[in-house]
Design an enzyme around this catalytic site. Structure first.
Site, PDB file in Angstrom:
ATOM      1  N   ASN A 196      51.830  33.291  53.523  1.00 14.43           N
ATOM      2  CA  ASN A 196      51.412  33.676  52.215  1.00 14.43           C
ATOM      3  C   ASN A 196      49.715  34.799  52.548  1.00 14.43           C
ATOM      4  OD1 ASN A 196      50.166  30.960  53.196  1.00 14.43           O
ATOM      5  ND2 ASN A 196      49.365  30.748  51.617  1.00 14.43           N
ATOM      6  N   GLU A 234      46.111  35.276  50.344  1.00 13.11           N
ATOM      7  CA  GLU A 234      45.384  34.847  48.598  1.00 13.11           C
ATOM      8  C   GLU A 234      44.447  35.678  48.421  1.00 13.11           C
ATOM      9  OE1 GLU A 234      43.763  30.376  50.117  1.00 13.11           O
ATOM     10  OE2 GLU A 234      46.204  30.048  48.771  1.00 13.11           O
ATOM     11  N   CYS A 291      52.555  34.798  47.461  1.00 14.99           N
ATOM     12  CA  CYS A 291      52.892  33.985  48.578  1.00 14.99           C
ATOM     13  C   CYS A 291      54.125  34.773  49.317  1.00 14.99           C
ATOM     14  CB  CYS A 291      54.520  33.234  47.655  1.00 14.99           C
ATOM     15  SG  CYS A 291      53.880  32.009  45.789  1.00 14.99           S
ATOM     16  N   GLU A 332      56.842  34.191  50.183  1.00 23.09           N
ATOM     17  CA  GLU A 332      57.923  35.114  50.180  1.00 23.09           C
ATOM     18  C   GLU A 332      57.793  36.926  49.817  1.00 23.09           C
ATOM     19  OE1 GLU A 332      56.553  32.249  48.963  1.00 23.09           O
ATOM     20  OE2 GLU A 332      58.951  30.808  49.185  1.00 23.09           O
ATOM     21  N   CYS A 352      58.573  28.876  45.127  1.00 26.06           N
ATOM     22  CA  CYS A 352      58.015  28.942  43.900  1.00 26.06           C
ATOM     23  C   CYS A 352      58.974  29.575  42.617  1.00 26.06           C
ATOM     24  CB  CYS A 352      56.522  28.956  43.581  1.00 26.06           C
ATOM     25  SG  CYS A 352      56.332  30.530  42.854  1.00 26.06           S
TER      26      CYS A 352
HETATM   27  N1  THU Z   1      52.813  29.186  48.135  1.00 27.28           N
HETATM   28  C1  THU Z   1      53.499  30.242  48.944  1.00 27.28           C
HETATM   29  O1  THU Z   1      53.203  31.014  49.577  1.00 27.28           O
HETATM   30  N2  THU Z   1      55.350  30.345  48.859  1.00 27.28           N
HETATM   31  C2  THU Z   1      55.271  29.851  47.181  1.00 27.28           C
HETATM   32  O2  THU Z   1      56.825  28.966  47.046  1.00 27.28           O
HETATM   33  C3  THU Z   1      54.494  28.426  47.176  1.00 27.28           C
HETATM   34  C4  THU Z   1      53.544  28.759  47.138  1.00 27.28           C
HETATM   35  C5  THU Z   1      51.768  29.599  48.394  1.00 27.28           C
HETATM   36  C6  THU Z   1      50.556  30.339  47.424  1.00 27.28           C
HETATM   37  C7  THU Z   1      49.107  29.812  47.222  1.00 27.28           C
HETATM   38  O3  THU Z   1      48.550  30.246  48.663  1.00 27.28           O
HETATM   39  C8  THU Z   1      49.309  28.215  48.528  1.00 27.28           C
HETATM   40  O4  THU Z   1      50.322  28.045  48.762  1.00 27.28           O
HETATM   41  C9  THU Z   1      48.894  26.693  47.208  1.00 27.28           C
HETATM   42  O5  THU Z   1      50.205  27.723  46.220  1.00 27.28           O
END
Ligand code: THU
Length: 133
Positions: free
Chosen positions: A45, A47, A56, A58, A89
């Site tokens: 991920n 941000e 994310c 993915e 998610c």
């Molecule tokens: N996150 C992912 O990278 N993949 C997911 O499927 C769920 C959430 C990340 C996004 C964010 O940076 C952190 O998890 C908290 O939500």
């Protein structure tokens, strides 16, 4: 087709998780997948100070899939900082569906599940193709 080595996927996802950029949530995530030609790809991920722009793990994984030659995803796993499996998610389930289809195998805390269980009645590329015919 190559047999899935789930331990390799877990290790690869954990390596990617260690490279995550998650200064806001402090929730680093790593993902790894096996492609139908035997490639292993990964993502973490990323941000942003504008929180809603977060990518994310993915998203990075799918970008890596396409940039490294495409193909179909066969098996997928995603881990948190403790190495525990995470469920993708909702948005990422849709991303995975586009490139892995209903049969994509997902590792979960309760075993391997097909993506069709996580995203039933999915909307996919075949819906568009059917209507364009
Ligand atoms: N996150 C992912 O990278 N993949 C997911 O499927 C769920 C959430 C990340 C996004 C964010 O940076 C952190 O998890 C908290 O939500």
């Amino acid at each position: 087709m190559k047999q899935t080595d789930w331990e390799v996927l877990r290790i690869t996802a954990t390596d990617a998780m260690k490279r995550a950029y998650a200064p806001y949530s402090k929730f680093p995530v790593g993902a790894a997948a096996l492609v139908d030609d035997g490639r292993i790809i990964s993502g973490c991920n990323v941000e942003n100070a504008s929180y809603g722009l977060t990518l994310c793990a993915e998203c990075g994984l799918i970008s890596s899939l396409v940039a490294s030659g495409g193909g179909k995803l066969i098996a997928f796993s995603c881990v948190d900082i403790s190495g525990n499996y995470l469920m993708p998610c909702g948005r990422c389930r849709q991303l995975l569906h586009e490139h892995g289809g209903a049969s994509l195998q997902i590792m979960t805390d309760t075993g391997i599940k097909p993506l069709s269980e996580l995203l039933p009645w999915a909307f996919g590329p075949e819906e568009i193709e059917r209507r364009l015919d």
